[in-house]
Every structure is written in C-alpha cells, then in structure tokens.
Design a protein around this motif. Sequence first.
Motif, PDB file in Angstrom:
ATOM      1  N   LYS A  47       0.813  -1.243   0.017  1.00 49.68           N
ATOM      2  CA  LYS A  47      -0.043  -0.007   0.007  1.00 49.68           C
ATOM      3  C   LYS A  47       0.952   1.291   0.106  1.00 49.68           C
ATOM      4  O   LYS A  47       1.681   1.481   0.853  1.00 49.68           O
ATOM      5  N   GLY A  51      -3.725   4.778   1.219  1.00 50.06           N
ATOM      6  CA  GLY A  51      -4.490   3.497   1.083  1.00 50.06           C
ATOM      7  C   GLY A  51      -4.539   2.954  -0.526  1.00 50.06           C
ATOM      8  O   GLY A  51      -4.994   1.830  -0.670  1.00 50.06           O
ATOM      9  N   LEU A  52      -3.844   3.561  -1.541  1.00 47.66           N
ATOM     10  CA  LEU A  52      -3.821   2.974  -2.799  1.00 47.66           C
ATOM     11  C   LEU A  52      -2.735   1.788  -2.907  1.00 47.66           C
ATOM     12  O   LEU A  52      -1.807   2.088  -2.008  1.00 47.66           O
ATOM     13  N   SER A  97     -12.487   9.396 -10.366  1.00 44.19           N
ATOM     14  CA  SER A  97     -13.474   8.888  -9.310  1.00 44.19           C
ATOM     15  C   SER A  97     -13.465   7.289  -9.509  1.00 44.19           C
ATOM     16  O   SER A  97     -13.220   6.747 -10.299  1.00 44.19           O
ATOM     17  N   ALA A  98     -13.999   6.724  -8.254  1.00 35.11           N
ATOM     18  CA  ALA A  98     -14.382   5.185  -8.302  1.00 35.11           C
ATOM     19  C   ALA A  98     -15.250   4.940  -9.463  1.00 35.11           C
ATOM     20  O   ALA A  98     -15.168   3.833 -10.153  1.00 35.11           O
ATOM     21  N   ALA A 133      -6.785   1.149  -9.205  1.00 31.39           N
ATOM     22  CA  ALA A 133      -7.385   1.467  -7.990  1.00 31.39           C
ATOM     23  C   ALA A 133      -7.701   3.201  -8.051  1.00 31.39           C
ATOM     24  O   ALA A 133      -6.805   3.897  -8.660  1.00 31.39           O
ATOM     25  N   GLN A 135      -8.644   6.344  -5.116  1.00 29.92           N
ATOM     26  CA  GLN A 135      -8.925   6.635  -3.819  1.00 29.92           C
ATOM     27  C   GLN A 135      -9.001   8.349  -3.864  1.00 29.92           C
ATOM     28  O   GLN A 135      -8.067   8.967  -4.269  1.00 29.92           O
TER      29      GLN A 135
END
Length: 146
Positions: A47, A51-52, A97-98, A133, A135
């Motif tokens: 990580k 947190g990515l 964005s996610a 990913a 975040q």
Amino acid sequence: MGVLIAGLIGGCGSETDGHAMPETTQTGMTTVRQNSTTTNSAKDTTKASGGLPAAANGTDLGACSKGNCEIRVDGPTTIPVPGYSRIGGSVRIGEISALSTTASTTVFGLPVSGSTGVGGTIFLNGLTVKIVAVQGSSAVLRLSTS
C-alpha cells in the motif's frame, strides 16, 4: 458441507487500522475462521500512502514514454507517451473517481476518449489504460500497448 457454506457466507472480514481482520462465523457447534495475513512492517510496500496499492513506477510519468507503465496520478494529469506513435504523444487523465475515470488523446488530430470505473479498461487506438485503484482524486493506472 455446512462448514463450506458458513465459510462462503462469512464475508471478507472487517477492517481495523488499514488491515483486514479475520471474520469468525459460528454455525451450530462449528466455528469457521477465515485467515488473513497482515504485515505491520515499515517495509510493507503493498500500500502506498493514501491507501492505494503501490504503483510499479511510482509517480514517474517518464516511465510511460513507450506506452507501458504502472503509475500513480494525483488529480488530472497529462501523461507523455512520445515513444508510442499511434496516438498524439500524450494521454490526458481528466476526472478521477471510483465510478468514472476519464482518459483522452488524439489520433491523427482527432479526439479519442473513454471513461470507466475501477477495474475497467479504456482503449485508445491500441493503447489501453486500466484503472487499477482509485481513492479520492488519486488513481493507480496501468498503461499498456499489448
């Protein structure tokens, strides 16, 4: 069979301090514990900050010069890919964005763009941009020509 079903229904665990904790499920007289391995070592590079997951090439945009890299971007970014001649020399990462991360470029002077969520891939005339990913407004992206 009851133990297998309990293990499947048990879930992935809960998260505490950024590490997954094993989930315990009790069914009748059988207790099922899902195992997870965590590391508290300062050398743990799975990580990155925020947190990515760590990107193979970190934040080095120059690693993408031939169209093959894995990088972290923080906000809208232009990634130079001068060694990959099928597109206009760079890829512009717009919204992050996610649910929707966008990438655009030009091919023979014409705009080409795409948008996808985490885990998806944007195809830009032979160059792919996989959203590994996200975040917040940061993302780990994998560019590939194959």
